[in-house]
Scaffold this active site. Structure first.
Site, PDB file in Angstrom:
ATOM      1  N   LYS A  56     -64.883  55.852 -10.347  1.00 36.32           N
ATOM      2  CA  LYS A  56     -65.705  56.219 -11.492  1.00 36.32           C
ATOM      3  C   LYS A  56     -66.986  56.911 -11.020  1.00 36.32           C
ATOM      4  O   LYS A  56     -67.609  56.487 -10.051  1.00 36.32           O
ATOM      5  CB  LYS A  56     -66.049  54.958 -12.288  1.00 36.32           C
ATOM      6  CG  LYS A  56     -66.852  55.180 -13.555  1.00 36.32           C
ATOM      7  CD  LYS A  56     -67.127  53.843 -14.228  1.00 36.32           C
ATOM      8  CE  LYS A  56     -67.911  53.990 -15.514  1.00 36.32           C
ATOM      9  NZ  LYS A  56     -68.163  52.687 -16.161  1.00 36.32           N
ATOM     10  N   SER A  80     -66.717  52.188 -20.654  1.00 37.06           N
ATOM     11  CA  SER A  80     -67.137  53.469 -20.139  1.00 37.06           C
ATOM     12  C   SER A  80     -66.299  53.949 -18.941  1.00 37.06           C
ATOM     13  O   SER A  80     -66.499  55.070 -18.475  1.00 37.06           O
ATOM     14  CB  SER A  80     -68.612  53.376 -19.707  1.00 37.06           C
ATOM     15  OG  SER A  80     -68.801  52.412 -18.675  1.00 37.06           O
ATOM     16  N   SER A  86     -66.772  47.536 -19.980  1.00 40.28           N
ATOM     17  CA  SER A  86     -66.427  48.906 -19.608  1.00 40.28           C
ATOM     18  C   SER A  86     -65.233  49.054 -18.683  1.00 40.28           C
ATOM     19  O   SER A  86     -64.730  50.161 -18.509  1.00 40.28           O
ATOM     20  CB  SER A  86     -67.639  49.602 -18.981  1.00 40.28           C
ATOM     21  OG  SER A  86     -68.615  49.868 -19.960  1.00 40.28           O
TER      22      SER A  86
END
Length: 467
Positions: A80, A156, A180
């Site tokens: 990420k 996220s 997330s």
């Protein structure tokens, strides 16, 4: 060799060991898969095919010599774009971050993967600074759900979830400050784990403080255990890291759930309106858990919705992230992020400390709850994926993403381990997730219970068919 994209990390390592295929074969297959699917889904903000293939070739040579470097030598991994990874910028989904610079440091979890020979395919999408439960940003646009391109991937860590679901690497590193990892994993039909805070070292420290965890996003619980055996390695840069665990997470997968005391809370005592299809799929999976020998009882933890305390902590963190931006830079921010930063900057120290008190009381109550129950099971989310590009479902009347994630953010406040496993789909073919929560430090038990569901065929759904 596109079938290599369907294999777990464990299966890839077994294949390398047996000589059936090489890390170069697997990496090329993953890179082709990204080329095929990413234009439609937008899971990646950056690929580095040249570096990935060089890493794969070095891994193949180690395997040829019978000297693998570590547990995931040659396994394609994505990261990420919140976590530092040397060799390129970490833009964090923001047009306010400059790409120039040395970028010569790995986050602890990335460093451990590198030490174990992982092949880094690329960086995955995130909303700006990871601030919300869906993945879209002014920098990288909208990330879509592999099961329906009109729907959100969640967030996220939405890019990581979409990548794993689509075969663009079996392992991905995500972060979880309010759900997330678990939100997008549930929406995209994969496994995700938020470990106990401190179990996976983090550097630099998150502006969101001890709400933010680093965790694995994988095809199944066994791959997550493999990844945990790597990324939980010590790192002196994180003063809050926990001490070493006894044994390995993979060693703890066996044993099943027979005799475990499991509380099933379908709606947090009626506080949460859960969609019927979600409720039905989760209940069926819980019945399967009981069939495996767990003592399951419907019981709700003694908690009221801590959303205001969470907002105080979360919005303050967002204000901290952006406090040094100029007016021109602020104009570049996601409008929703700009709103919560303004709200967060207005909290007093006393209001912040009052939220800390709420958090401490919630943790105390959950500690008491786990003196009676080994595990808590809930839906991961009360709904399935909604339209892409929106923070909240259209017509819901909700203001912020926390309105539809009541099962996830409480356990960031308490720092407990929590995992999501896919247990079915709704009438539109969209994945449904079941959440397994353990007491603090009971990460191995959460993984063991999740693995039992996979072994019994209770967890796991067909992969998306996006061409």
């Amino acid at each position: 060799m596109t079938e290599l994209t369907e294999l777990t990390a464990e299966a890839l390592v077994d294949g390398y060991r047996e000589g059936g295929f090489s890390p170069v074969d697997a990496t090329r297959a993953v890179l082709r898969r990204v080329e095929e699917v990413d234009p439609a889904v937008n899971a990646f903000v950056r690929l580095d095919a040249e570096t990935a293939l060089a890493q794969a070739q070095a891994s193949a040579e180690r395997w040829r010599r019978g000297e693998p470097q570590g547990l995931v030598d040659g396994v394609p991994v994505s990261v990420k774009d919140i976590l530092l990874m040397r060799g390129g910028p970490t833009l964090r989904g923001s047009r306010t971050v400059r790409a120039e610079g040395a970028w010569d440091e790995d986050a602890p979890s990335v460093a451990r993967l590198r030490e174990h020979g992982a092949v880094f395919v690329g960086r995955t999408t995130t909303p700006e600074f990871g601030w919300k439960g869906v993945t879209d940003s002014p920098l990288s646009g909208v990330t879509r759900n592999p099961y329906d391109l009109s729907r959100t991937s969640g967030g996220s860590s939405g890019g990581s979830a979409a990548a794993v679901a689509l075969g663009a690497g079996p392992l991905s590193l995500g972060t979880d400050g309010g759900g997330s990892v678990r939100i997008p994993a549930a929406f995209c039909g994969i496994f995700g784990l938020k470990p106990t805070y401190g179990r996976v070292p983090l550097f630099p420290a998150s502006a969101f403080g001890t709400l933010s965890h680093v965790g694995p996003m994988t095809r199944d619980a066994a791959d997550a255990a493999l990844m945990m055996d790597v990324i939980t390695g010590a790192d002196w840069r994180d003063w809050s890291q926990l001490g070493p665990v006894e044994g390995g997470f993979r060693d703890g997968l066996s044993g099943g759930v027979r005799g475990l005391r499991v509380a099933f809370s379908p709606s947090f005592g009626g506080q949460v309106a859960v969609r019927p299809a979600v409720a039905a799929a989760v209940r069926k999976a819980v019945e399967g858990l009981a069939g495996l020998g767990a003592y399951v009882e419907e019981a709700d933890p003694d908690v009221t919705d801590p959303v205001e305390a969470f907002h105080t902590l979360w919005f303050s963190g967002a204000a901290r992230v952006t406090q040094n931006l100029s007016p021109a830079q602020r104009a570049l921010l996601d409008p929703g992020l700009r709103e919560i930063c303004a709200q967060g900057s207005g909290y007093s120290a006393l209001a912040y400390l009052a939220a800390v008190d709420v958090r401490a009381e919630l943790g105390r109550r959950m500690g008491r709850f786990h003196s009676s129950y080994d595990l808590l099971v809930t839906p991961t989310l009360p709904l399935t994926a909604f339209e892409a590009g929106a923070e909240v479902p259209k017509g819901s009347g909700l203001r912020r993403w926390t309105g539809w994630t009541p099962f996830t953010y409480p356990f960031n406040l308490t720092q407990q381990p929590a995992a999501t496993v896919p247990v079915g789909v709704d009438a539109d073919g969209l994945p449904v997730g079941l959440q397994i929560v353990g007491a603090r430090h009971a990460d191995a038990l959460v993984l063991r219970a999740a693995h039992s569901l996979y072994e019994a065929g209770i967890a796991g759904i067909p992969a998306p068919t996006l061409a």
